[in-house]
Design a protein around this motif. Structure first.
Motif, PDB file in Angstrom:
ATOM      1  N   SER A  24      18.563  18.576   7.905  1.00 23.69           N
ATOM      2  CA  SER A  24      18.884  19.949   7.473  1.00 23.69           C
ATOM      3  C   SER A  24      20.159  20.028   6.629  1.00 23.69           C
ATOM      4  N   ASN A  25      20.946  18.949   6.580  1.00 19.61           N
ATOM      5  CA  ASN A  25      22.137  18.926   5.716  1.00 19.61           C
ATOM      6  C   ASN A  25      21.824  18.526   4.277  1.00 19.61           C
ATOM      7  N   GLY A  26      20.614  18.033   4.041  1.00 19.59           N
ATOM      8  CA  GLY A  26      20.261  17.524   2.711  1.00 19.59           C
ATOM      9  C   GLY A  26      19.888  18.634   1.734  1.00 19.59           C
ATOM     10  N   LEU A  27      19.548  18.232   0.529  1.00 26.07           N
ATOM     11  CA  LEU A  27      19.199  19.182  -0.540  1.00 26.07           C
ATOM     12  C   LEU A  27      17.984  20.025  -0.145  1.00 26.07           C
ATOM     13  N   GLU A  66       3.382   7.207   5.562  1.00 28.32           N
ATOM     14  CA  GLU A  66       2.143   7.955   5.266  1.00 28.32           C
ATOM     15  C   GLU A  66       0.978   7.414   6.089  1.00 28.32           C
ATOM     16  N   ASN A  67       0.859   6.079   6.107  1.00 26.09           N
ATOM     17  CA  ASN A  67      -0.263   5.466   6.826  1.00 26.09           C
ATOM     18  C   ASN A  67      -0.200   5.742   8.320  1.00 26.09           C
ATOM     19  N   LYS A  68       1.017   5.787   8.875  1.00 25.95           N
ATOM     20  CA  LYS A  68       1.180   6.136  10.300  1.00 25.95           C
ATOM     21  C   LYS A  68       0.634   7.542  10.560  1.00 25.95           C
ATOM     22  N   LEU A  69       0.929   8.459   9.642  1.00 22.00           N
ATOM     23  CA  LEU A  69       0.463   9.843   9.791  1.00 22.00           C
ATOM     24  C   LEU A  69      -1.052   9.931   9.645  1.00 22.00           C
ATOM     25  N   ILE A  70      -1.575   9.271   8.619  1.00 24.58           N
ATOM     26  CA  ILE A  70      -3.011   9.332   8.330  1.00 24.58           C
ATOM     27  C   ILE A  70      -3.823   8.759   9.492  1.00 24.58           C
ATOM     28  N   ASN A  71      -3.282   7.718  10.132  1.00 21.65           N
ATOM     29  CA  ASN A  71      -3.999   7.064  11.239  1.00 21.65           C
ATOM     30  C   ASN A  71      -3.725   7.690  12.600  1.00 21.65           C
ATOM     31  N   SER A  72      -2.951   8.776  12.620  1.00 23.94           N
ATOM     32  CA  SER A  72      -2.655   9.466  13.883  1.00 23.94           C
ATOM     33  C   SER A  72      -3.694  10.560  14.134  1.00 23.94           C
ATOM     34  N   SER A  73      -3.571  11.187  15.294  1.00 27.88           N
ATOM     35  CA  SER A  73      -4.515  12.268  15.631  1.00 27.88           C
ATOM     36  C   SER A  73      -3.870  13.649  15.466  1.00 27.88           C
ATOM     37  N   ILE A  74      -2.679  13.705  14.853  1.00 25.52           N
ATOM     38  CA  ILE A  74      -1.947  14.986  14.783  1.00 25.52           C
ATOM     39  C   ILE A  74      -2.351  15.809  13.559  1.00 25.52           C
ATOM     40  N   ASP A  75      -1.960  17.078  13.577  1.00 30.07           N
ATOM     41  CA  ASP A  75      -2.043  17.918  12.383  1.00 30.07           C
ATOM     42  C   ASP A  75      -0.836  17.580  11.506  1.00 30.07           C
ATOM     43  N   TYR A  76      -1.091  16.927  10.377  1.00 30.12           N
ATOM     44  CA  TYR A  76       0.019  16.535   9.499  1.00 30.12           C
ATOM     45  C   TYR A  76      -0.208  17.083   8.090  1.00 30.12           C
ATOM     46  N   THR A  77       0.888  17.295   7.401  1.00 28.75           N
ATOM     47  CA  THR A  77       0.848  17.591   5.964  1.00 28.75           C
ATOM     48  C   THR A  77       1.828  16.648   5.290  1.00 28.75           C
ATOM     49  N   ILE A  78       1.344  15.903   4.299  1.00 29.79           N
ATOM     50  CA  ILE A  78       2.221  15.041   3.490  1.00 29.79           C
ATOM     51  C   ILE A  78       2.399  15.712   2.138  1.00 29.79           C
ATOM     52  N   LEU A  79       3.658  15.986   1.780  1.00 24.94           N
ATOM     53  CA  LEU A  79       3.962  16.539   0.461  1.00 24.94           C
ATOM     54  C   LEU A  79       4.630  15.446  -0.365  1.00 24.94           C
ATOM     55  N   ARG A  80       3.913  14.949  -1.359  1.00 25.54           N
ATOM     56  CA  ARG A  80       4.488  13.933  -2.254  1.00 25.54           C
ATOM     57  C   ARG A  80       5.223  14.634  -3.394  1.00 25.54           C
ATOM     58  N   THR A  81       6.383  14.130  -3.725  1.00 25.42           N
ATOM     59  CA  THR A  81       7.174  14.794  -4.750  1.00 25.42           C
ATOM     60  C   THR A  81       7.887  13.787  -5.650  1.00 25.42           C
ATOM     61  N   ILE A  82       8.524  14.285  -6.699  1.00 27.50           N
ATOM     62  CA  ILE A  82       9.119  13.428  -7.733  1.00 27.50           C
ATOM     63  C   ILE A  82      10.503  13.943  -8.110  1.00 27.50           C
ATOM     64  N   LEU A  83      11.506  13.093  -8.093  1.00 24.39           N
ATOM     65  CA  LEU A  83      12.817  13.362  -8.718  1.00 24.39           C
ATOM     66  C   LEU A  83      13.300  14.801  -8.431  1.00 24.39           C
ATOM     67  N   VAL A  84      13.628  15.052  -7.182  1.00 20.45           N
ATOM     68  CA  VAL A  84      13.973  16.412  -6.756  1.00 20.45           C
ATOM     69  C   VAL A  84      15.384  16.776  -7.243  1.00 20.45           C
ATOM     70  N   PHE A  85      15.531  18.005  -7.757  1.00 19.31           N
ATOM     71  CA  PHE A  85      16.849  18.455  -8.218  1.00 19.31           C
ATOM     72  C   PHE A  85      17.135  19.859  -7.708  1.00 19.31           C
ATOM     73  N   GLY A  86      18.405  20.218  -7.734  1.00 21.36           N
ATOM     74  CA  GLY A  86      18.845  21.535  -7.301  1.00 21.36           C
ATOM     75  C   GLY A  86      20.283  21.436  -6.836  1.00 21.36           C
ATOM     76  N   LYS A  87      20.764  22.514  -6.227  1.00 22.31           N
ATOM     77  CA  LYS A  87      22.135  22.517  -5.714  1.00 22.31           C
ATOM     78  C   LYS A  87      22.191  23.377  -4.458  1.00 22.31           C
ATOM     79  N   VAL A  88      22.916  22.881  -3.456  1.00 23.88           N
ATOM     80  CA  VAL A  88      23.091  23.632  -2.220  1.00 23.88           C
ATOM     81  C   VAL A  88      24.576  23.660  -1.854  1.00 23.88           C
ATOM     82  N   TYR A  89      24.876  24.248  -0.721  1.00 26.06           N
ATOM     83  CA  TYR A  89      26.263  24.557  -0.345  1.00 26.06           C
ATOM     84  C   TYR A  89      27.168  23.329  -0.346  1.00 26.06           C
ATOM     85  N   ASP A  90      26.761  22.285   0.364  1.00 24.16           N
ATOM     86  CA  ASP A  90      27.610  21.096   0.496  1.00 24.16           C
ATOM     87  C   ASP A  90      26.745  19.873   0.244  1.00 24.16           C
TER      88      ASP A  90
END
Length: 299
Positions: A9-12, A147-171
């Motif tokens: 929760s401290n990350g971007l 990803e493979n651990k999630l795909i082979n599990s029995s849980i409800d999972y969502t994988i969001l693949r992303t690229i080169l994330v940018f922005g600015k936050v407090y600290d």
């Protein structure tokens, strides 16, 4: 009312998610898990300082919170560092995910996990969710293992693949492509930027919206999230200079070979975004539009 744990929760992305989710306190109760002190600048949520790689500590904190959803934004993402420190990389990027899966299986939790374009080798570009991964770096391999651990599990999972994330936050604990180019040019520093790697950068606000949409709509499986136009990293830097009215003459193109980074990078990634547009229903824009929106927030 959904109780949501945001790891990292401290990350971007973590701080951006706090901003988005805490706008709707009637819908979400938010708990932040991160290392060290709370760096978000806000105190309107529960914060737990934690070493996510300590399984016992993590399980105790999860049991105490009893969430409905976990959004796992924590990761070791410095690509060269992952190449040099493989054990540490696996500990956070794979073993921690195993612990989260284990808890989610026992407690019927929806686990939203962030992944990367670096699971691909970059030979093709415009990757669909169903394309076969083939990472060329240890970072990419660690994210694929998770990803493979999630795909082979029995849980409800969502994988969001992303690229080169940018922005600015407090600290901010680290920079990103947009801030690095902007701040370098503002300081009148010359910079070398690779012109033979191609990406679709992701505005962190869009990525946070994708996480929220996956939760609200109970969307499971894999989704690609990025801006809509494939650009060389050199062209990305030029667009940043133009958006912020900075001197683009200070930007010099360089080849990946000349840059000689320790870990190999995929040449051309980029995503097919049609599934995300259709199922998550969030607005995806080109990089220039995202930059304009970002500019309005920080100037």
């Amino acid at each position: 009312m959904k109780k949501i744990i945001v790891t990292g929760s401290n990350g971007l992305l973590g701080q951006s998610l706090l901003t988005l989710l805490l706008e709707e306190t009637n819908k979400y109760e938010v708990v932040g898990f991160s290392r060290g002190k709370n760096r978000s600048g806000r105190e309107d949520f529960e914060y737990i300082s934690i070493d996510l790689t300590d399984k016992k500590e993590l399980q105790e904190a999860l049991n105490q919170c009893q969430p409905d959803v976990i959004i796992n934004t924590a990761a070791m993402t410095q690509v060269d560092q992952c190449e040099d420190e493989k054990e540490e990389c696996d500990l956070l990027n794979v073993t921690t995910v195993e612990s989260l899966i284990e808890f989610s299986e026992t407690n019927n939790v929806h686990l939203v996990h962030l992944s990367t374009d670096f699971i691909f080798d970059g030979k093709k570009g415009n990757y669909k969710e169903t394309d076969t991964p083939n990472p060329v770096s240890y970072y990419g391999l660690s994210k694929l293992k998770a990803e493979n651990k999630l795909i082979n599990s029995s849980i409800d999972y969502t994988i969001l693949r992303t690229i080169l994330v940018f922005g600015k936050v407090y600290d901010m604990s680290r920079s990103n492509i947009v801030l690095w180019v902007k701040e370098s040019l503002e300081a009148r520093k010359s910079i070398n930027v690779v012109d033979d790697q191609y990406r679709m950068p992701t505005y962190v606000v869009t990525l946070a919206e994708a996480c929220k949409a996956a939760i609200d709509k109970n969307k499971y499986g894999i989704y690609n999230v990025s801006s809509t136009e494939l650009l060389s990293i050199y062209d990305i830097a030029i667009q940043i200079a133009e958006t912020f009215n900075l001197n683009k003459e200070l930007i010099s193109p360089i080849s990946s070979k000349e840059l000689n980074q320790r870990a190999q990078r995929p040449e051309k990634t980029g995503f097919d975004l049609s599934k995300t547009k259709k199922e998550l229903g969030i607005e995806l824009r080109n990089f220039k539009e995202d930059l304009q929106n970002f500019k309005q927030i920080i100037t």
